[in-house]
Design a protein around this motif. Structure first.
Motif, short mmCIF file in Angstrom:
data_model
loop_
_atom_site.label_atom_id
_atom_site.label_comp_id
_atom_site.label_asym_id
_atom_site.label_seq_id
_atom_site.Cartn_x
_atom_site.Cartn_y
_atom_site.Cartn_z
N GLU A 89 0.81 -1.22 0.00
CA GLU A 89 0.00 0.00 0.00
C GLU A 89 0.84 1.27 0.00
N ASP A 90 2.16 1.14 0.12
CA ASP A 90 3.05 2.29 -0.02
C ASP A 90 3.36 2.61 -1.48
N THR A 91 2.91 1.76 -2.38
CA THR A 91 3.15 1.97 -3.80
C THR A 91 2.50 3.28 -4.25
N ALA A 92 3.31 4.14 -4.86
CA ALA A 92 2.83 5.46 -5.29
C ALA A 92 3.97 6.20 -5.96
N VAL A 93 3.62 7.32 -6.57
CA VAL A 93 4.63 8.28 -6.99
C VAL A 93 4.86 9.21 -5.81
N TYR A 94 6.11 9.36 -5.43
CA TYR A 94 6.48 10.20 -4.29
C TYR A 94 7.02 11.53 -4.80
N TYR A 95 6.49 12.61 -4.23
CA TYR A 95 6.88 13.96 -4.61
C TYR A 95 7.45 14.69 -3.41
N CYS A 96 8.46 15.50 -3.64
CA CYS A 96 8.88 16.41 -2.59
C CYS A 96 8.40 17.81 -2.93
N GLY A 97 8.16 18.58 -1.91
CA GLY A 97 7.69 19.94 -2.07
C GLY A 97 8.37 20.87 -1.10
N ALA A 98 8.34 22.15 -1.42
CA ALA A 98 8.96 23.16 -0.58
C ALA A 98 7.93 24.24 -0.26
#
Length: 123
Positions: A89-98
């Motif tokens: 369930e951790d499967t995903a596209v991971y994004y970082c943001g500022a």
């Protein structure tokens, strides 16, 4: 202006680990709190973790507490997300943001985003 580039995603078996990196350009990196979000297919983007710029205080969504660790190296303009004990369930596209303010879970408060890195966890 801040530009963000994520890396470190991949395919891993359940229980495995990955380390995501988010490299930032821009001379004002230290003024920004950084966050990690993720988006699974068919779902909205959700908050994962955030870290403040001043004291390094960290925040996590409940589902990742004890498994994920966010950290930052201001000298390298990089924020990391260590993912342990991964689940399908951790499967995903991971994004970082500022975000120029304090570390928050509200994605609308983030001014800059990276392109994302895919994390796939097989069962």
């Amino acid at each position: 202006q801040v530009q963000l580039v994520e890396s470190g995603g991949g395919l891993v078996q359940a229980g495995g680990s990955l380390r995501l990196s988010c490299a930032a350009s821009g001379r004002t990196f230290r003024a920004y709190a950084m966050g990690w979000f993720r988006q699974a297919p068919g779902k909205e983007r959700e908050f994962v973790a955030a870290i403040s710029w001043s004291d390094g205080r960290t925040y996590y969504t409940d589902s990742v507490k004890g498994r994920f660790t966010i950290s930052r190296d201001n000298a390298k303009n990089t924020v990391y997300l260590q993912l342990n004990s991964l689940k399908p369930e951790d499967t995903a596209v991971y994004y970082c943001g500022a975000t120029p303010g304090i570390a928050v879970a509200d994605g609308s408060r983030y001014d800059y985003w990276g392109q994302g890195t895919q994390v796939t966890v097989s069962s």
